[in-house]
Design a protein around this motif. Structure first.
Motif, PDB file in Angstrom:
ATOM      1  N   ALA A   1       1.420   3.793   6.802  1.00  0.00           N
ATOM      2  CA  ALA A   1       0.825   3.292   5.570  1.00  0.00           C
ATOM      3  C   ALA A   1      -0.591   3.812   5.435  1.00  0.00           C
ATOM      4  CB  ALA A   1       0.825   1.765   5.571  1.00  0.00           C
ATOM      5  N   THR A   2      -1.049   3.929   4.199  1.00  0.00           N
ATOM      6  CA  THR A   2      -2.449   4.277   3.990  1.00  0.00           C
ATOM      7  C   THR A   2      -3.300   3.095   4.428  1.00  0.00           C
ATOM      8  OG1 THR A   2      -2.351   3.435   1.724  1.00  0.00           O
ATOM      9  CG2 THR A   2      -1.900   5.771   2.045  1.00  0.00           C
ATOM     10  N   LYS A   3      -4.561   3.358   4.706  1.00  0.00           N
ATOM     11  CA  LYS A   3      -5.417   2.303   5.243  1.00  0.00           C
ATOM     12  C   LYS A   3      -5.837   1.295   4.185  1.00  0.00           C
ATOM     13  CE  LYS A   3      -7.309   5.188   8.934  1.00  0.00           C
ATOM     14  NZ  LYS A   3      -6.555   4.516   9.985  1.00  0.00           N
ATOM     15  N   LEU A   4      -5.822   1.719   2.939  1.00  0.00           N
ATOM     16  CA  LEU A   4      -6.296   0.842   1.873  1.00  0.00           C
ATOM     17  C   LEU A   4      -5.157   0.430   0.959  1.00  0.00           C
ATOM     18  CD1 LEU A   4      -9.558   2.705   0.808  1.00  0.00           C
ATOM     19  CD2 LEU A   4      -9.381   0.639   2.198  1.00  0.00           C
ATOM     20  N   LYS A   5      -5.129  -0.832   0.594  1.00  0.00           N
ATOM     21  CA  LYS A   5      -4.179  -1.295  -0.401  1.00  0.00           C
ATOM     22  C   LYS A   5      -4.605  -0.776  -1.768  1.00  0.00           C
ATOM     23  CE  LYS A   5      -3.035  -5.561   2.059  1.00  0.00           C
ATOM     24  NZ  LYS A   5      -2.965  -7.039   1.982  1.00  0.00           N
ATOM     25  N   ARG A   6      -3.654  -0.667  -2.687  1.00  0.00           N
ATOM     26  CA  ARG A   6      -3.960  -0.109  -3.992  1.00  0.00           C
ATOM     27  C   ARG A   6      -4.977  -0.948  -4.750  1.00  0.00           C
ATOM     28  NH1 ARG A   6       1.352   0.670  -3.490  1.00  0.00           N
ATOM     29  NH2 ARG A   6       1.928  -1.113  -4.787  1.00  0.00           N
ATOM     30  N   ASP A   7      -4.903  -2.272  -4.658  1.00  0.00           N
ATOM     31  CA  ASP A   7      -5.866  -3.102  -5.385  1.00  0.00           C
ATOM     32  C   ASP A   7      -7.268  -2.960  -4.784  1.00  0.00           C
ATOM     33  OD1 ASP A   7      -5.213  -4.361  -3.061  1.00  0.00           O
ATOM     34  OD2 ASP A   7      -5.038  -6.372  -3.905  1.00  0.00           O
ATOM     35  N   VAL A   8      -7.352  -2.708  -3.468  1.00  0.00           N
ATOM     36  CA  VAL A   8      -8.650  -2.491  -2.830  1.00  0.00           C
ATOM     37  C   VAL A   8      -9.251  -1.176  -3.309  1.00  0.00           C
ATOM     38  CG1 VAL A   8      -9.842  -2.114  -0.655  1.00  0.00           C
ATOM     39  CG2 VAL A   8      -8.057  -3.866  -0.811  1.00  0.00           C
ATOM     40  N   VAL A   9      -8.429  -0.141  -3.420  1.00  0.00           N
ATOM     41  CA  VAL A   9      -8.914   1.152  -3.908  1.00  0.00           C
ATOM     42  C   VAL A   9      -9.474   0.990  -5.311  1.00  0.00           C
ATOM     43  CG1 VAL A   9      -8.239   3.478  -4.577  1.00  0.00           C
ATOM     44  CG2 VAL A   9      -7.332   2.483  -2.472  1.00  0.00           C
ATOM     45  N   ALA A  10      -8.773   0.260  -6.167  1.00  0.00           N
ATOM     46  CA  ALA A  10      -9.241   0.050  -7.534  1.00  0.00           C
ATOM     47  C   ALA A  10     -10.588  -0.663  -7.541  1.00  0.00           C
ATOM     48  CB  ALA A  10      -8.205  -0.752  -8.317  1.00  0.00           C
ATOM     49  N   THR A  11     -10.761  -1.626  -6.649  1.00  0.00           N
ATOM     50  CA  THR A  11     -12.023  -2.366  -6.567  1.00  0.00           C
ATOM     51  C   THR A  11     -13.161  -1.449  -6.147  1.00  0.00           C
ATOM     52  OG1 THR A  11     -10.854  -4.398  -6.001  1.00  0.00           O
ATOM     53  CG2 THR A  11     -13.202  -4.307  -5.482  1.00  0.00           C
ATOM     54  N   ILE A  12     -12.885  -0.583  -5.167  1.00  0.00           N
ATOM     55  CA  ILE A  12     -13.915   0.349  -4.692  1.00  0.00           C
ATOM     56  C   ILE A  12     -14.335   1.287  -5.810  1.00  0.00           C
ATOM     57  CG2 ILE A  12     -14.326   2.310  -3.155  1.00  0.00           C
ATOM     58  CD1 ILE A  12     -12.608   0.866  -1.075  1.00  0.00           C
ATOM     59  N   VAL A  13     -13.389   1.803  -6.576  1.00  0.00           N
ATOM     60  CA  VAL A  13     -13.710   2.694  -7.685  1.00  0.00           C
ATOM     61  C   VAL A  13     -14.601   1.970  -8.688  1.00  0.00           C
ATOM     62  CG1 VAL A  13     -12.773   3.942  -9.665  1.00  0.00           C
ATOM     63  CG2 VAL A  13     -11.643   4.098  -7.437  1.00  0.00           C
ATOM     64  N   TYR A  14     -14.273   0.705  -8.959  1.00  0.00           N
ATOM     65  CA  TYR A  14     -15.080  -0.080  -9.895  1.00  0.00           C
ATOM     66  C   TYR A  14     -16.502  -0.258  -9.365  1.00  0.00           C
ATOM     67  CZ  TYR A  14     -16.884  -4.116 -12.419  1.00  0.00           C
ATOM     68  OH  TYR A  14     -17.674  -4.960 -13.140  1.00  0.00           O
TER      69      TYR A  14
ATOM     70  N   SER B   1       0.861  -1.177   0.000  1.00  0.00           N
ATOM     71  CA  SER B   1       0.000   0.000   0.000  1.00  0.00           C
ATOM     72  C   SER B   1       0.898   1.228   0.000  1.00  0.00           C
ATOM     73  CB  SER B   1      -0.917   0.010   1.230  1.00  0.00           C
ATOM     74  OG  SER B   1      -0.155   0.055   2.417  1.00  0.00           O
ATOM     75  N   ASP B   2       0.369   2.356  -0.438  1.00  0.00           N
ATOM     76  CA  ASP B   2       1.175   3.573  -0.427  1.00  0.00           C
ATOM     77  C   ASP B   2       1.566   3.920   1.006  1.00  0.00           C
ATOM     78  OD1 ASP B   2       0.849   3.644  -3.114  1.00  0.00           O
ATOM     79  OD2 ASP B   2      -0.420   5.429  -3.174  1.00  0.00           O
ATOM     80  N   VAL B   3       2.791   4.380   1.177  1.00  0.00           N
ATOM     81  CA  VAL B   3       3.289   4.706   2.509  1.00  0.00           C
ATOM     82  C   VAL B   3       3.892   6.103   2.529  1.00  0.00           C
ATOM     83  CG1 VAL B   3       3.765   2.272   3.019  1.00  0.00           C
ATOM     84  CG2 VAL B   3       5.594   3.702   2.093  1.00  0.00           C
ATOM     85  N   LYS B   4       4.022   6.635   3.745  1.00  0.00           N
ATOM     86  CA  LYS B   4       4.747   7.875   3.991  1.00  0.00           C
ATOM     87  C   LYS B   4       5.962   7.514   4.822  1.00  0.00           C
ATOM     88  CE  LYS B   4       0.362  10.406   4.258  1.00  0.00           C
ATOM     89  NZ  LYS B   4      -0.501  11.284   5.105  1.00  0.00           N
ATOM     90  N   ILE B   5       7.145   7.905   4.373  1.00  0.00           N
ATOM     91  CA  ILE B   5       8.386   7.490   5.035  1.00  0.00           C
ATOM     92  C   ILE B   5       9.013   8.681   5.758  1.00  0.00           C
ATOM     93  CG2 ILE B   5      10.679   6.494   4.723  1.00  0.00           C
ATOM     94  CD1 ILE B   5       9.610   5.070   2.231  1.00  0.00           C
ATOM     95  N   LYS B   6       9.176   8.555   7.068  1.00  0.00           N
ATOM     96  CA  LYS B   6       9.751   9.634   7.884  1.00  0.00           C
ATOM     97  C   LYS B   6      11.262   9.499   8.021  1.00  0.00           C
ATOM     98  CE  LYS B   6       5.529  10.139  10.667  1.00  0.00           C
ATOM     99  NZ  LYS B   6       4.944  10.062  12.032  1.00  0.00           N
ATOM    100  N   SER B   7      11.734   8.267   8.164  1.00  0.00           N
ATOM    101  CA  SER B   7      13.170   8.060   8.314  1.00  0.00           C
ATOM    102  C   SER B   7      13.517   6.628   7.937  1.00  0.00           C
ATOM    103  CB  SER B   7      13.641   8.386   9.735  1.00  0.00           C
ATOM    104  OG  SER B   7      12.938   7.624  10.693  1.00  0.00           O
TER     105      SER B   7
END
Length: 204
Positions: free
Chosen positions: A168-181, A75-81
């Motif tokens: 990390a974001t709460k949703l995996k990228r494949d889950v986001v794609a499914t929701i959009v569909y 899933s998309d993440v934000k990296i601090k260090s």
């Protein structure tokens, strides 16, 4: 820039801070110039295991200290260090360069491209140093490529641990794609008013 932990690890759950390893897509992690194919996967582990040197580690080929490590996330993440624990006797990497969301980078690409950030590393045998990112540039990270061009004089470069602090974001990228569909209406999925008996129900 490198900094020490700003707390006592005995009183703080450091493991939760460095839990992004759980979001690494480990089967797809790869490295260029690793002496043992697939050994790069061994350096991604729980924070409390960072000083466990008994198992496999990442090492470059003899006489060539350069390493290039590709790390995708589930899933998309934000990296601090970032934390790097290298080998002894001059085999720790001395410099690190990061590229974000760039697939298929080779050594020629890395040497010719502008990195998102570069760090001058120091030997971190106790795993208490972390190298801070320019946080605003490390948002929505789907994958990161780390380039280690040199070490402290050893014949090879050795890495025992690579850790990421962030979220990390709460949703995996494949889950986001499914929701959009699913948000796109499919007429066949819905009965017409006549098929459903007509009219609107009223809830008392």
């Amino acid at each position: 820039m490198a900094c020490l932990h700003d707390h006592s690890c005995e009183d703080h759950d450091c493991s939760s801070d460095w839990s992004l390893y759980k979001h690494i897509d480990l089967p797809k992690v790869s490295a260029l110039n690793e002496a043992v194919p697939g050994s790069v996967k061994s350096v991604f582990k729980a924070w409390e295991q960072r000083l466990n040197f008994s198992g496999e580690h990442l090492e470059s080929n003899e006489g060539d200290p350069e390493l290039l490590v590709f790390i995708p996330f589930t899933s998309d993440v934000k990296i601090k260090s970032i934390s790097i624990v290298g080998g002894a006797d001059g085999t720790s990497p001395s410099k690190m360069r990061a590229f974000i969301n760039r697939d298929g980078i080779d050594f020629s690409d890395a040497q010719g491209m502008q990195a998102v950030q570069e760090w001058e590393l120091v030997e971190n045998f106790q795993g208490v140093l972390e190298f801070q990112t320019r946080y605003s540039k490390f948002q929505s990270v789907a994958n990161i490529t780390l380039h280690f061009p040199d070490n402290f004089g050893g014949d090879t470069t050795q890495i025992h641990y690579i850790g990421f602090k962030g979220e990390a974001t709460k949703l995996k990228r494949d889950v986001v794609a499914t929701i959009v569909y699913e948000l796109m209406p499919n007429p066949s999925d819905h009965k017409t008013r006549a098929e459903g008996g007509g009219g609107l129900s009223h809830v008392e």
